[in-house]
Design an enzyme around this catalytic site. Structure first.
Site, PDB file in Angstrom:
ATOM      1  N   ASP A  16       0.866  -1.183   0.000  1.00 53.83           N
ATOM      2  CA  ASP A  16       0.000   0.000   0.000  1.00 53.83           C
ATOM      3  C   ASP A  16       0.899   1.228   0.000  1.00 53.83           C
ATOM      4  O   ASP A  16       2.097   1.139   0.282  1.00 53.83           O
ATOM      5  CB  ASP A  16      -0.911  -0.008   1.238  1.00 53.83           C
ATOM      6  CG  ASP A  16      -1.816   1.222   1.291  1.00 53.83           C
ATOM      7  OD1 ASP A  16      -2.359   1.607   0.228  1.00 53.83           O
ATOM      8  OD2 ASP A  16      -1.973   1.818   2.364  1.00 53.83           O
ATOM      9  N   SER A  17       0.285   2.369  -0.263  1.00 52.55           N
ATOM     10  CA  SER A  17       1.026   3.627  -0.224  1.00 52.55           C
ATOM     11  C   SER A  17       1.502   3.941   1.199  1.00 52.55           C
ATOM     12  O   SER A  17       2.397   4.745   1.385  1.00 52.55           O
ATOM     13  CB  SER A  17       0.128   4.760  -0.714  1.00 52.55           C
ATOM     14  OG  SER A  17      -1.064   4.765   0.045  1.00 52.55           O
ATOM     15  N   CYS A  53      -3.713  -0.958  -2.080  1.00 53.22           N
ATOM     16  CA  CYS A  53      -3.995   0.456  -2.329  1.00 53.22           C
ATOM     17  C   CYS A  53      -4.960   0.592  -3.516  1.00 53.22           C
ATOM     18  O   CYS A  53      -4.672   0.113  -4.618  1.00 53.22           O
ATOM     19  CB  CYS A  53      -2.678   1.155  -2.648  1.00 53.22           C
ATOM     20  SG  CYS A  53      -2.868   2.896  -3.026  1.00 53.22           S
ATOM     21  N   GLU A  67      -5.453   9.309   9.397  1.00 53.97           N
ATOM     22  CA  GLU A  67      -4.031   9.256   9.808  1.00 53.97           C
ATOM     23  C   GLU A  67      -3.840   9.959  11.152  1.00 53.97           C
ATOM     24  O   GLU A  67      -3.027   9.560  11.971  1.00 53.97           O
ATOM     25  CB  GLU A  67      -3.138   9.948   8.763  1.00 53.97           C
ATOM     26  CG  GLU A  67      -3.149   9.291   7.408  1.00 53.97           C
ATOM     27  CD  GLU A  67      -2.051   8.245   7.247  1.00 53.97           C
ATOM     28  OE1 GLU A  67      -1.070   8.291   7.995  1.00 53.97           O
ATOM     29  OE2 GLU A  67      -2.214   7.370   6.371  1.00 53.97           O
ATOM     30  N   CYS A  94     -11.249   3.125  -0.674  1.00 59.06           N
ATOM     31  CA  CYS A  94      -9.951   3.613  -0.197  1.00 59.06           C
ATOM     32  C   CYS A  94      -9.595   2.833   1.066  1.00 59.06           C
ATOM     33  O   CYS A  94     -10.476   2.550   1.889  1.00 59.06           O
ATOM     34  CB  CYS A  94     -10.055   5.108   0.111  1.00 59.06           C
ATOM     35  SG  CYS A  94      -8.565   5.790   0.872  1.00 59.06           S
ATOM     36  N   HIS A 135      -8.284   3.662   3.756  1.00 58.85           N
ATOM     37  CA  HIS A 135      -8.473   4.314   5.052  1.00 58.85           C
ATOM     38  C   HIS A 135      -9.930   4.355   5.524  1.00 58.85           C
ATOM     39  O   HIS A 135     -10.195   4.506   6.708  1.00 58.85           O
ATOM     40  CB  HIS A 135      -7.968   5.761   4.976  1.00 58.85           C
ATOM     41  CG  HIS A 135      -6.481   5.874   4.940  1.00 58.85           C
ATOM     42  ND1 HIS A 135      -5.716   5.236   3.997  1.00 58.85           N
ATOM     43  CD2 HIS A 135      -5.618   6.553   5.740  1.00 58.85           C
ATOM     44  CE1 HIS A 135      -4.445   5.522   4.205  1.00 58.85           C
ATOM     45  NE2 HIS A 135      -4.355   6.319   5.258  1.00 58.85           N
TER      46      HIS A 135
HETATM   47  N1  DGL Z   1      -3.979   3.818  -0.034  1.00 55.17           N
HETATM   48  C1  DGL Z   1      -4.675   4.870  -0.724  1.00 55.17           C
HETATM   49  C2  DGL Z   1      -5.897   4.271  -1.426  1.00 55.17           C
HETATM   50  O1  DGL Z   1      -6.446   3.254  -1.036  1.00 55.17           O
HETATM   51  C3  DGL Z   1      -5.087   5.985   0.198  1.00 55.17           C
HETATM   52  C4  DGL Z   1      -3.936   6.817   0.703  1.00 55.17           C
HETATM   53  C5  DGL Z   1      -3.154   7.520  -0.397  1.00 55.17           C
HETATM   54  O2  DGL Z   1      -3.676   8.477  -1.007  1.00 55.17           O
HETATM   55  O3  DGL Z   1      -2.044   7.101  -0.654  1.00 55.17           O
HETATM   56  O4  DGL Z   1      -6.335   4.810  -2.408  1.00 55.17           O
END
Ligand code: DGL
Length: 272
Positions: free
Chosen positions: A13-14, A76, A155, A187, A189
Site C-alpha cells: 500500500d502507499s 492500495c 491518519e 480507499c 483508510h
Molecule cells: N492507499 C490509498 C488508497 O487506497 C489511500 C492513501 C493515499 O492516497 O495514498 O487509495
C-alpha cells in the site's frame, strides 16, 4: 505440503492503510504468512499522477517479489486503479487488486442498481470502479465522489466528532441525492470511518448499505489461492512481517488502528 504453499502473500500500500486489508486477510486466512510493504515515505498516492503511481507500484512489487511470494495483493485502491494490468503482465505470480473485489461486492449488494463510490482523487479520476462495476452489470448506475480529506483525518486518528462528520456529510450528500442503495468505500483508510459514515447516511435519510473492498479482497485471495492449489495447509498460525519506507513518530499507533491488534516485526527499507 509443497514449498510454494509455504511462501507468503505479498501485500503493498502507499502507507499503513493497507493494513485494513491485512486485518481481513488474517481473519479469513489465519494460517497464511504475509509480508506487507507500506510506502509511507511517498504517501499519499491519491493526489499524484497515474504515471507516478504506476512507477511507485512497480518499485513496491519488485521489492516484495525479490523476497519470494506466491501471490501479490495491491491493497492500495489508487495503485490498483492504475497499475494492476501492467503488474499482471510483468509478474509471474497471481496479482490481485482491490478494485475488482470491491466492485464485485458492491454489485452483489445492490438491489436498486444505484452504487455510490468514494475514493481518492486518483481512484475517482481513473474511472476504474465505474468501469469494473459496468463490466459486471451494465445496468448499474455508478456515482462517484472524491473524498480526499478523509485520509489525513484517519491518519490523525480524528475519526469521531464534528470535523470528520462534516467532511463525511459533504462527500456523501451528492451521492445520497442520487438515491444510492450501496456506498462502496474505495480507499484503504475509509473502513476505519465506517460507523461514522453509516451514522451520517442515516441522518440524511439514506438506507444505503456500506461495503468495503478490504473484506471482499480477503475472500477473493482465499478463492484464488484455492484455485491455484496454493492454500497453506499447515495448522500453525501465519506470521506477519512488515516493511515501511519511513518511520514517522505516530507510526505504531496509526498502524495498530488499521490492523486492529499489535504489530509484529517492522523494518525500514529503501525501495526507490
Ligand atoms: N492507499 C490509498 C488508497 O487506497 C489511500 C492513501 C493515499 O492516497 O495514498 O487509495
Amino acid at each position: 505440503m509443497n514449498k510454494k504453499e509455504q511462501l507468503p502473500i505479498g501485500v503493498f500500500d502507499s502507507g499503513l492503510g493497507g493494513l485494513t486489508v491485512v486485518r481481513q486477510l488474517q481473519r479469513v486466512l489465519p494460517h497464511e504468512h504475509i509480508i506487507y510493504l507500506g510506502d509511507n515515505a511517498r504517501v499519499p498516492y491519491g493526489t499524484r499522477s497515474a504515471q507516478t503511481v504506476e512507477r511507485y507500484a512497480w518499485n513496491c512489487a519488485d521489492f516484495l517479489v525479490r523476497r519470494g511470494l506466491k501471490m501479490l495483493v495491491i491493497a492500495c485502491n489508487t495503485a490498483s486503479a492504475v497499475a494492476v494490468d501492467s503488474l499482471r503482465q510483468r509478474l509471474e505470480v497471481p496479482v490481485l487488486g482491490v478494485i475488482r473485489a470491491g466492485a464485485k461486492v458492491a454489485v452483489k449488494a445492490s438491489t436498486r442498481k444505484r452504487i455510490g463510490v468514494i475514493g481518492t482523487a486518483g481512484t475517482v479520476g481513473s474511472g476504474a470502479y465505474p468501469r469494473e462495476i459496468k463490466q459486471l452489470d451494465s445496468a448499474v448506475d455508478v456515482f462517484q465522489n472524491a473524498a480526499p480529506l478523509l485520509v489525513p483525518l484517519v491518519e490523525e486518528g480524528w475519526i469521531e466528532g464534528d470535523v470528520p462528520m462534516q467532511a463525511i456529510q459533504r462527500y456523501v450528500a451528492p451521492l445520497v441525492s442520487e438515491k444510492i442503495d450501496v456506498l462502496l468505500l474505495g480507499c484503504t483508510h475509509y473502513p476505519v470511518l465506517q460507523s461514522s459514515i453509516e451514522t451520517e447516511l442515516r441522518k440524511m435519510g439514506s438506507d444505503a448499505l456500506v461495503v468495503d473492498s478490504a473484506t471482499a479482497m480477503a475472500i477473493e485471495v482465499s478463492e484464488t489461492l484455492e484455485t491455484y492449489g496454493l492454500l497453506r495447509t499447515d495448522s500453525f498460525p501465519g506470521e506477519l512481517r512488515c516493511y515501511v519506507t519511513d518511520w514517522p513518530d505516530s507510526f505504531i499507533d496509526v498502524a495498530e488502528r488499521f490492523l486492529g491488534h499489535s504489530l509484529g516485526t517492522v523494518e525500514k527499507v529503501d525501495i526507490s
